[in-house]
Design a protein around this motif. Structure first.
Motif, PDB file in Angstrom:
ATOM      1  N   LEU A  41      47.968  40.826  33.539  1.00  7.58           N
ATOM      2  CA  LEU A  41      46.780  40.357  35.263  1.00  7.58           C
ATOM      3  C   LEU A  41      47.179  41.555  35.952  1.00  7.58           C
ATOM      4  O   LEU A  41      46.109  41.603  36.849  1.00  7.58           O
ATOM      5  N   GLY A  42      48.065  42.052  36.640  1.00  7.40           N
ATOM      6  CA  GLY A  42      48.800  43.239  37.747  1.00  7.40           C
ATOM      7  C   GLY A  42      48.615  44.277  36.804  1.00  7.40           C
ATOM      8  O   GLY A  42      47.947  45.269  37.664  1.00  7.40           O
ATOM      9  N   ALA A  43      48.631  44.712  35.356  1.00  6.01           N
ATOM     10  CA  ALA A  43      48.172  45.725  34.568  1.00  6.01           C
ATOM     11  C   ALA A  43      46.951  46.916  35.495  1.00  6.01           C
ATOM     12  O   ALA A  43      46.716  48.010  36.049  1.00  6.01           O
ATOM     13  N   PRO A  44      45.874  46.164  35.278  1.00 10.20           N
ATOM     14  CA  PRO A  44      44.663  47.333  36.026  1.00 10.20           C
ATOM     15  C   PRO A  44      44.277  47.511  37.192  1.00 10.20           C
ATOM     16  O   PRO A  44      44.175  48.702  37.647  1.00 10.20           O
ATOM     17  N   PHE A  45      44.884  46.316  37.681  1.00 10.43           N
ATOM     18  CA  PHE A  45      45.108  46.681  39.654  1.00 10.43           C
ATOM     19  C   PHE A  45      46.500  47.785  39.429  1.00 10.43           C
ATOM     20  O   PHE A  45      45.809  48.255  40.372  1.00 10.43           O
ATOM     21  N   TRP A  46      47.146  47.421  39.394  1.00  9.48           N
ATOM     22  CA  TRP A  46      47.974  48.902  38.950  1.00  9.48           C
ATOM     23  C   TRP A  46      48.025  50.454  38.993  1.00  9.48           C
ATOM     24  O   TRP A  46      48.153  51.435  38.910  1.00  9.48           O
TER      25      TRP A  46
END
Length: 403
Positions: free
Chosen positions: A74-79
């Motif tokens: 869930l966090g990878a695209p945001f980071w």
């Protein structure tokens, strides 16, 4: 490690806008390997950790095993998007420091909810693999980038082999739960080393001139294919991991835990030994290499259902390892092609999303089919998935050739 990035046409340029040299690439891979120790080495010991946190039968171990994976996805695209905006080095340092903080929370947790929250933080604040790949893609191109991505996979495989052994060896002196406090030092040390590296950029002189369609027009299809292949390959290979030891216990009663661990590690050792040669083999033919890798994975996994001796299991694990190596290296080459002319942070963040999604799906399906059909069912499910994907890829390649 034998997966050193091969030399290509992009040369290191002196000054703040230079590309990455070989030593810097190896430093990034080494930092990922070091930071992965707790991430990959401690989850197998959840069944020993949870009784001390109020779960005497460790019934939540399976769920906790996938929590970091879910939140990493869930966090990878945001980071990744933030890396493209604020700098890949900054976000790589953030990922290493985030891991260190989450490990400290996990080691200090005194209840199941607190430990669960620490694992959520580990998944969301970590993401060192995607951050490292984005950093490398900002400073490398072509064969040098695909070789560096293969080297990163080598770091992951080496951690899978070494980390559980080290954790087990330390357990008589420091329990697995408190080892999180010790392991927090590793990503902190990695961040200190990475702080000395430059912000990666390629100068216009280091970038080859492009001809033909615009990069987005030319690579959108490749990018969608990469996402799909990443999901399928991770699903097909990871689905066999959770129940391999149970299958070995059924087929080879009395097998020592050490031998069982070596059988588990054998495919990853194959990658470490042969990834560099496989990289040279698949350059320029990554789709074919990937399809063949999937076919060999299917053969190896199908063999798990029939193996009934130690020699047979060694053979099928080696076959599986050959397919794993060919498939992972081919994915690295495809990722390097897709990264050409793109913002690498966002792309590799999305690749990580599909990779983690494949791992989570594999864990869920493995539990379902193993509970209904037995310990060999996950391997057979992976074999069927890999064979279907290989067939589809080869058929689509044939249709393109005869149009």
């Amino acid at each position: 490690m034998s997966t050193a990035a091969p030399q290509g046409s992009a040369h290191a340029i002196a000054g703040p806008t230079r590309g990455l040299d070989r030593g810097q690439v190896h430093a990034v891979a080494a930092c990922y390997f070091v930071a992965s120790f707790a991430t990959l080495g401690l989850p197998p010991y959840f069944t020993a950790i949870l009784p001390g946190l109020g779960d005497p039968t460790a019934r939540w171990a399976g769920l906790l095993y996938v929590i970091p994976t879910v939140f990493s996805a869930l966090g990878a695209p945001f980071w990744g998007r933030l890396a493209d905006r604020f700098g890949r080095k900054r976000l790589l340092l953030r990922a290493q420091l985030g891991l260190s903080v989450s490990f400290l929370f996990a080691g200090a947790a005194d209840s199941l909810p607190a430990f669960t929250a620490a694992l959520v933080l580990q998944g969301f604040l970590g993401g060192t693999f995607a951050a490292s790949n984005g950093y490398l893609a900002a400073g490398l191109e072509g064969p040098r980038l695909s070789g560096a991505l293969a080297l990163m996979q080598g770091g992951a495989r080496a951690s899978l082999v070494a980390a559980p052994i080290v954790v087990g060896a330390l357990s008589p002196w420091i329990g697995p739960h408190r080892q999180y406090l010790l392991m927090a030092v590793l990503p902190l040390a990695a961040a200190a080393l990475l702080a000395r590296l430059p912000e990666p950029r390629l100068t216009p002189a280091a970038k080859p001139e492009r001809a033909g369609p615009a990069p987005c027009d030319r690579t959108d299809g490749l990018l969608r294919l990469l996402y799909a292949l990443e999901f399928v390959f991770v699903f097909s290979t990871v689905i066999s991991f959770p129940y391999l030891i149970a299958l070995l216990d059924q087929r080879l009663p009395g097998l020592s835990p050490t031998v069982a661990g070596l059988l588990f590690a054998l495919p990853h050792l194959c990658y470490l030994l042969f990834a560099a040669r496989a990289h040279n083999l698949v350059l320029g033919r990554a789709r074919l290499g990937f399809a063949l890798g999937l076919a060999v994975v299917a053969l190896g996994l199908a063999g798990h259902a029939a193996a009934d001796s130690l020699a047979a299991f060694v053979t099928v694990r080696l076959v599986f390892g050959a397919g794993l190596t060919l498939g992972l290296v081919s994915l690295s080459v495809l990722a390097a092609e897709a990264a050409h002319g793109r913002a690498p942070g966002r792309m590799f963040g999305t690749v990580e999303f599909f990779s983690k999604g494949g791992a989570v799906a594999a864990g869920v399906v493995a539990a379902l089919v193993a509970g209904r059909y037995g310990a060999s069912a996950p391997a057979l499910t992976g074999a069927a998935t890999a064979l279907a994907a290989a067939t589809a890829l080869l058929l689509s390649r044939t249709r393109r050739r005869f149009r």
